[in-house]
Design a protein around this motif. Structure first.
Motif, PDB file in Angstrom:
ATOM      1  N   LYS A 777       0.757  -1.160   0.021  1.00 42.31           N
ATOM      2  CA  LYS A 777      -0.016   0.135   0.050  1.00 42.31           C
ATOM      3  C   LYS A 777       0.842   1.273   0.177  1.00 42.31           C
ATOM      4  N   TYR A 778       0.224   2.236  -0.721  1.00 44.14           N
ATOM      5  CA  TYR A 778       1.050   3.552  -0.758  1.00 44.14           C
ATOM      6  C   TYR A 778       0.153   4.534   0.052  1.00 44.14           C
ATOM      7  N   ILE A 779       0.576   4.881   1.322  1.00 41.65           N
ATOM      8  CA  ILE A 779      -0.308   5.731   2.209  1.00 41.65           C
ATOM      9  C   ILE A 779       0.288   7.159   2.353  1.00 41.65           C
ATOM     10  N   ILE A 780      -0.624   8.292   2.234  1.00 35.66           N
ATOM     11  CA  ILE A 780      -0.041   9.478   2.279  1.00 35.66           C
ATOM     12  C   ILE A 780      -0.931   9.731   3.688  1.00 35.66           C
ATOM     13  N   ARG A 781      -0.277  10.423   4.785  1.00 35.85           N
ATOM     14  CA  ARG A 781      -1.107  10.680   5.702  1.00 35.85           C
ATOM     15  C   ARG A 781      -0.510  11.998   5.978  1.00 35.85           C
ATOM     16  N   LYS A 782      -1.136  13.444   5.888  1.00 40.01           N
ATOM     17  CA  LYS A 782      -0.965  14.449   6.055  1.00 40.01           C
ATOM     18  C   LYS A 782       0.389  14.951   5.605  1.00 40.01           C
ATOM     19  N   ASN A 783       0.412  14.558   4.078  1.00 42.50           N
ATOM     20  CA  ASN A 783       1.614  15.084   3.109  1.00 42.50           C
ATOM     21  C   ASN A 783       2.811  14.179   3.590  1.00 42.50           C
ATOM     22  N   MET A 784       2.732  13.217   4.645  1.00 35.76           N
ATOM     23  CA  MET A 784       3.711  12.293   4.854  1.00 35.76           C
ATOM     24  C   MET A 784       3.580  10.935   3.997  1.00 35.76           C
ATOM     25  N   ILE A 785       4.593  10.317   3.467  1.00 30.46           N
ATOM     26  CA  ILE A 785       4.456   8.958   2.875  1.00 30.46           C
ATOM     27  C   ILE A 785       4.648   7.822   4.001  1.00 30.46           C
ATOM     28  N   GLU A 786       3.725   7.078   3.919  1.00 30.61           N
ATOM     29  CA  GLU A 786       3.923   5.723   5.064  1.00 30.61           C
ATOM     30  C   GLU A 786       3.909   4.454   4.223  1.00 30.61           C
ATOM     31  N   GLU A 794       5.461 -17.597   1.095  1.00 30.91           N
ATOM     32  CA  GLU A 794       5.914 -18.724   0.114  1.00 30.91           C
ATOM     33  C   GLU A 794       7.034 -18.241  -0.638  1.00 30.91           C
ATOM     34  N   LEU A 795       7.050 -17.348  -1.366  1.00 30.92           N
ATOM     35  CA  LEU A 795       8.118 -16.908  -2.319  1.00 30.92           C
ATOM     36  C   LEU A 795       9.334 -16.171  -1.867  1.00 30.92           C
ATOM     37  N   GLY A 796       9.205 -15.687  -0.455  1.00 27.33           N
ATOM     38  CA  GLY A 796      10.305 -14.956   0.097  1.00 27.33           C
ATOM     39  C   GLY A 796      10.488 -13.756  -0.777  1.00 27.33           C
ATOM     40  N   LEU A 797       9.486 -13.052  -0.900  1.00 21.80           N
ATOM     41  CA  LEU A 797       9.605 -11.730  -1.628  1.00 21.80           C
ATOM     42  C   LEU A 797       8.924 -10.720  -0.940  1.00 21.80           C
ATOM     43  N   LYS A 798       9.602  -9.435  -0.685  1.00 23.35           N
ATOM     44  CA  LYS A 798       8.977  -8.348   0.151  1.00 23.35           C
ATOM     45  C   LYS A 798       8.914  -7.108  -0.907  1.00 23.35           C
ATOM     46  N   PHE A 799       7.698  -6.552  -0.806  1.00 23.27           N
ATOM     47  CA  PHE A 799       7.441  -5.546  -1.735  1.00 23.27           C
ATOM     48  C   PHE A 799       6.984  -4.264  -0.948  1.00 23.27           C
ATOM     49  N   SER A 800       7.721  -3.142  -1.333  1.00 26.10           N
ATOM     50  CA  SER A 800       6.696  -1.746  -0.704  1.00 26.10           C
ATOM     51  C   SER A 800       6.644  -0.763  -1.969  1.00 26.10           C
ATOM     52  N   PHE A 801       5.382  -0.340  -1.816  1.00 25.46           N
ATOM     53  CA  PHE A 801       5.044   0.609  -2.747  1.00 25.46           C
ATOM     54  C   PHE A 801       5.106   2.146  -2.397  1.00 25.46           C
ATOM     55  N   TRP A 802       6.078   2.830  -2.846  1.00 28.27           N
ATOM     56  CA  TRP A 802       6.297   4.102  -2.300  1.00 28.27           C
ATOM     57  C   TRP A 802       6.369   5.182  -2.985  1.00 28.27           C
ATOM     58  N   LYS A 803       5.894   5.231  -4.489  1.00 27.07           N
ATOM     59  CA  LYS A 803       5.827   6.464  -5.218  1.00 27.07           C
ATOM     60  C   LYS A 803       4.896   6.378  -6.336  1.00 27.07           C
ATOM     61  N   ILE A 804       4.318   7.418  -6.570  1.00 29.03           N
ATOM     62  CA  ILE A 804       3.400   7.667  -7.673  1.00 29.03           C
ATOM     63  C   ILE A 804       3.837   8.826  -8.494  1.00 29.03           C
TER      64      ILE A 804
END
Lengths: 870, 127
Positions: A777-786, A794-804
């Protein structure tokens, strides 16, 4: 610019000695040229000429010895030594250093010429010595000048191997040389650059000397032929030249095939012959010298092909010169895989080639007025073009003029036969064979010269492809094989047609049966019906070549047994022909029936691969996994680094009766991680009697350091920029950006403290086709990115969604993988060459047969000499 | 007419045939613009690798496909799909010759020749 600083540890005497030898060798060859020329009229000059030639020979040996001494003792103050050797290099490669550079290879060529010249001189009487050695010395003058490295005005002649590093024009200004020069004790710090590790193998030790001996060996026949023109004695020289010509056929042939073997064993062309300009330009002189040898045999019995003999013998040497020009002037540029560099000798090389062409045409003209005006016009043209330009235009005129004059001379001066050659005569068929050789060499030369033609005519043609060469050469190979089969069964002057056919009957039938039966499964079973019309033509020509080459083998064996009654000393020609026919068969089958084993294993995953360009060749092997490949199961075991080489161990299994895999063999193709040349694949081949399995690595990770990190730890994340439906590749899965979901509407957004939440829906599919989903998830709270991280356990994969990125609507996602996910893998190509041993067997047979022929010719020459004497 | 003359005529015929066919059929060096105009013709395109654009080689998907971006000698930039494995030392290449055809806006090459820095001119000493 000379400074008077003395540097500690320099061995200036060595360079001075070397240069003294260089100058002496040049001057002595010039004296030999003049003295031999004068001794044509007055034998008293012979003594001076011989002394000069000996002096020249000794100084050439001196140059070579000095250079060796310098290489042996690591005199890095000299550019050549610094460039081509270093301290850590094994001493057995010292010879390879010697001829790695252009200077060294010119020296090698000169050296062989001198050796041949010394033997040739002894075998001649005074009259012939005077004129043949004049030509010989002239060539030596030119070659010696290639090593001088002197300046005339701004123009440099030759490359000197004895230049000091700190004085070498190419290196003088380099910062490190400059910084050394400040320090009088710089030699204590310098190590050489070393021999290119790619060339550190035994082929580099034996191939260049053999090939250069081959090049040098075209000189005696050339010198004889030119003297034949000069003295208007068109026939007399041919008996004397014949053993030399056969020698040239043998050595040059071996040299070329060694080059092929080297390419096959140690380089990753994926074959032994690639119609590369370098290969072509050594093949063409060989084809011509083979033709020359054959017409000389005709002329011994019936002087009918005199012009052709001269043309072929002279052409062979001229094409050696031309090949030197092609490969050393840098003109090939984009056309070849070989590394070429222009060392500023282009003009000089052109001038040398043209000088010898001029000389040959001048000698052809038996009219002193015509000859003088031709030479004068040419010299004036060089003079004026050097002032006013228009070089190309002048060249067109000159070359056209020279060709016209050659035809004129042929018509006017060469004795013509009155009676016509019979169709069923040996001489006519041998003549046809030589003509086929001449034609095929013209075609190859024409195609190879495309970069030169581009320059001459301002066009932009690309070099030919391998298939086009094969297509053009196949018909000639077929005709030559048939002629080789038949010619020996014909008699000179006239043969009885019926007898001829009845003698050839059995081998002809055998060939039709053998070739026909073999070519059905080889070429006509399933390939043929699917083939395009061009491919059909190819397949037919393969079948014809197989039949005609086996015809040649059978009929020559037949001739040896029935006609010669197995007498080996007379059978040189038959054995050499069998050898050549075997080479043709070996080349044909191993090339036309080669199977890319790694192809069949690939499961096509990309659906929209273009059919026409679809050239699946490689297989991906993950460490530990076993995959079927052709008739084998293959497993990539692991890799090992030895020095700069990384070996990749691949096991090959076959299935036994109970379908259990048993280890057939292991291959270890390597990649050389070469600090000077970058990475180079070095193949490994399993040799069986009837086939070779050839493999080389096309892509792999060369890092062999054992990973000590925790296997369950995550690697540092990598960032991916993409749109919806783009793909991210993980080591164990393919991830597709399926969609983006906004979880809140505008009202919610306004209410919830300016909270924005976008979910990326990622669809991950592993190798087995199982699907997993991830929702970073890409979350902006009060103009801050969280950013929120989502893990697919199962796959040993980590994702982070940080920019649009609002401009183009792309999203940025980072992915990190568990260490254990990324297994090591290699990408490999594996080719099976069937019956390639027939090719090597043919090479040996041909060399053996030619050797017998040389001995036989020498014996005959001795007999005729002693007859003449008595 | 002598046999030798017949042979001569055949020789000349072959020579003309060779020159004619090679002039007509063999590919020429060119650029992307010309290749784009004639999508069915094979061209040899000379250019340089654009090192700022991504190079994608995913052997797990297809070991025989490698994509990158090349700038031809006229400055035109195109995405290239090479139907081969990624050549060794690709990044070091100074000049690239691609052999292939244009398909849409991508150049599909079935062969590649690279010119790497000459071994004669990298004058770095080993101390």
């Amino acid at each position: 610019m000379k400074n008077e600083i003395t540097y500690i540890g320099e061995h200036l005497w060595a360079g001075q000695l070397g240069n003294a030898f260089l100058v002496l060798s040049f001057v002595a060859s010039f004296v030999a040229l003049v003295a031999y020329y004068l001794s044509k009229k007055n034998f008293e000059y012979l003594k001076l000429a011989r002394t000069a030639f000996y002096t020249h020979s000794l100084s050439v040996f001196g140059i070579a010895a000095t250079l060796f001494y310098m290489l042996f003792n690591h005199f890095y103050e000299y550019q050549y030594v610094w460039q081509h050797s270093n301290n850590s290099m094994p001493m057995r490669y010292i010879f390879s250093c010697f001829w790695e550079g252009q200077e060294g290879s010119f020296l090698l060529w000169t050296f062989w010429n001198v050796i041949l010249g010394l033997f040739l001189r002894r075998s001649l009487n005074n009259e012939w010595e005077a004129s043949v050695m004049t030509i010989f010395s002239l060539v030596q003058v030119f070659l010696a000048s290639m090593l001088l490295g002197v300046y005339i005005g701004d123009y440099k002649i030759g490359l000197n191997p004895f230049l000091l590093l700190r004085e070498h024009p190419d290196y003088y200004n380099l910062p490190f040389v400059q910084s050394y020069i400040q320090n009088t004790n710089y030699l204590a710090k310098v190590d050489g650059k070393g021999l290119n590790p790619l060339l550190m193998n035994y082929w580099m030790t034996i191939h260049p000397p053999t090939l250069f001996l081959g090049f040098a060996s075209t000189l005696p026949p050339f010198a004889f032929a030119l003297v034949g023109l000069w003295k208007r004695k068109y026939t007399q020289w041919q008996g004397m030249a014949l053993p030399w010509t056969f020698f040239s056929i043998m050595i040059l042939g071996i040299g070329i095939l060694m080059g092929g073997a080297w390419a096959y064993e140690a380089l990753s062309f994926g074959g032994f012959w690639a119609w590369d300009p370098v290969e072509n330009s050594s093949l063409v002189p060989w084809l011509l010298i083979v033709g020359a040898g054959h017409v000389m045999i005709i002329n011994k019995n019936k002087a009918g092909s005199l012009f052709t003999t001269h043309l072929l013998a002279i052409g062979s040497f001229l094409l050696v010169l031309y090949s030197t020009f092609l490969t050393r002037s840098g003109i090939l540029g984009n056309a070849s895989v070989h590394a070429f560099t222009d060392l500023g000798m282009q003009g000089q090389l052109v001038l040398y080639v043209l000088t010898f062409v001029l000389l040959c045409v001048a000698f052809l003209l038996d009219n002193s007025l015509l000859r003088v005006s031709y030479v004068m016009t040419s010299v004036l043209m060089v003079f004026f073009t050097s002032i006013y330009g228009y070089q190309k235009f002048a060249f067109y005129i000159w070359i056209t003029g020279s060709i016209v004059l050659t035809f004129y001379a042929y018509n006017k001066y060469f004795p013509k036969e009155n009676d016509e050659e019979e169709l069923f005569s040996r001489e006519f068929w041998i003549f046809l064979g030589s003509l086929m050789l001449l034609l095929s060499s013209l075609i190859i030369t024409y195609f190879t010269s495309i970069p030169v033609l581009n320059k001459l005519f301002d066009i932009n043609k690309a070099p030919l492809k391998v298939e086009d060469y094969n297509l053009w050469i196949a018909p000639f190979a077929i005709l030559i094989a048939i002629l080789m089969a038949c010619a020996q069964f014909l008699k000179y002057k006239h043969s009885d047609k019926k007898q001829f056919f009845s003698k050839l009957k059995y081998s002809g039938i055998a060939a039709l049966l053998f070739g026909g039966i073999c070519s059905v499964p080889l070429y006509f079973m399933k390939d043929f019906s699917e083939a395009s019309s061009l491919q059909k033509w190819n397949l037919i020509s393969y079948a014809l070549l197989l039949i005609s080459a086996s015809f040649s083998v059978f009929s020559n064996i037949d001739y040896m047994l029935r006609m010669l009654k197995g007498k080996i000393s007379k059978a040189g020609a038959s054995i050499a022909h069998i050898g050549f026919a075997l080479i043709l068969i070996g080349v044909l089958i191993s090339t036309s029936k080669k199977v890319t084993l790694s192809k069949s294993a690939v499961i096509k995953k990309a659906e929209n691969v273009n059919k026409e360009l679809d050239s699946q060749k490689n297989i991906l092997l993950t460490q530990g996994d076993t995959l079927p490949m052709g008739p084998y199961l293959v497993t990539y075991i692991g890799k090992e680094r030895v020095g700069i080489d990384v070996y990749f161990k691949v096991n090959y299994f076959t299935l036994d009766k109970d379908n259990k895999p048993i280890l057939a063999f292991q291959l270890q193709p390597k990649i050389q991680d070469n600090p000077r040349m970058g990475q180079a694949a070095d193949p490994d081949t399993k040799h069986y009697l009837n086939r070779d399995i050839y493999t080389h690595i096309t892509a792999a990770d060369l890092n062999t350091e054992v990973n000590t990190k925790n296997k369950d730890a995550f690697n540092s994340p990598k960032n991916y920029i993409g749109h919806i439906s783009d793909t991210i590749y993980a080591s164990n899965a393919i991830i597709r950006i399926d969609s983006l979901r906004t979880n809140m509407n505008e009202q919610q957004y306004a209410k919830n403290d300016s909270l924005l939440e976008v979910t990326a829906v990622l669809k991950a599919m592993n190798e087995n086709g199982e699907v997993f989903w991830a929702y970073p998830k890409y979350i902006i709270r009060k103009n801050m990115i969280e950013p929120s991280v989502y893990e697919i356990k199962e796959l040993g994969l980590k994702f982070s969604f940080w920019k649009i990125n609002p401009q183009d609507g792309s999203v940025e996602i980072t992915m990190s993988e568990k260490v254990k996910n990324s297994k090591d893998f290699i990408v490999m190509e594996a080719i099976m060459f069937p019956y390639i041993n027939v090719l090597w067997l043919g090479c040996l047979t041909m060399a053996f047969g030619t050797g017998i022929a040389i001995i036989e010719r020498l014996r005959k020459l001795k007999i005729s000499n002693s007859k003449n004497a008595s | 007419m002598k046999k030798i003359h017949i042979v001569g005529i055949i020789v000349i015929a072959v020579a003309i045939g060779v020159i004619f066919t090679s002039l007509r059929s063999s590919a020429t060096y060119s650029d992307f613009t010309e290749a784009l105009a004639n999508p069915d013709t094979e061209y040899h395109v000379v250019g340089k690798l654009d090192k700022n654009q991504p190079q994608v080689y995913e052997p797990k998907i297809n070991p025989d496909e490698f994509t990158f971006t090349m700038i031809d000698n006229k400055g035109v930039e195109k995405k290239v799909v090479l139907h081969k494995s990624k050549p060794q030392d690709f990044e070091r290449s100074e000049q690239i010759v691609l052999i292939g055809k244009m398909q849409g806006d991508e150049f599909h090459a079935n062969d590649i020749l690279m010119k790497c820095p000459s071994k004669y001119n990298d004058g770095k000493p080993q101390i």
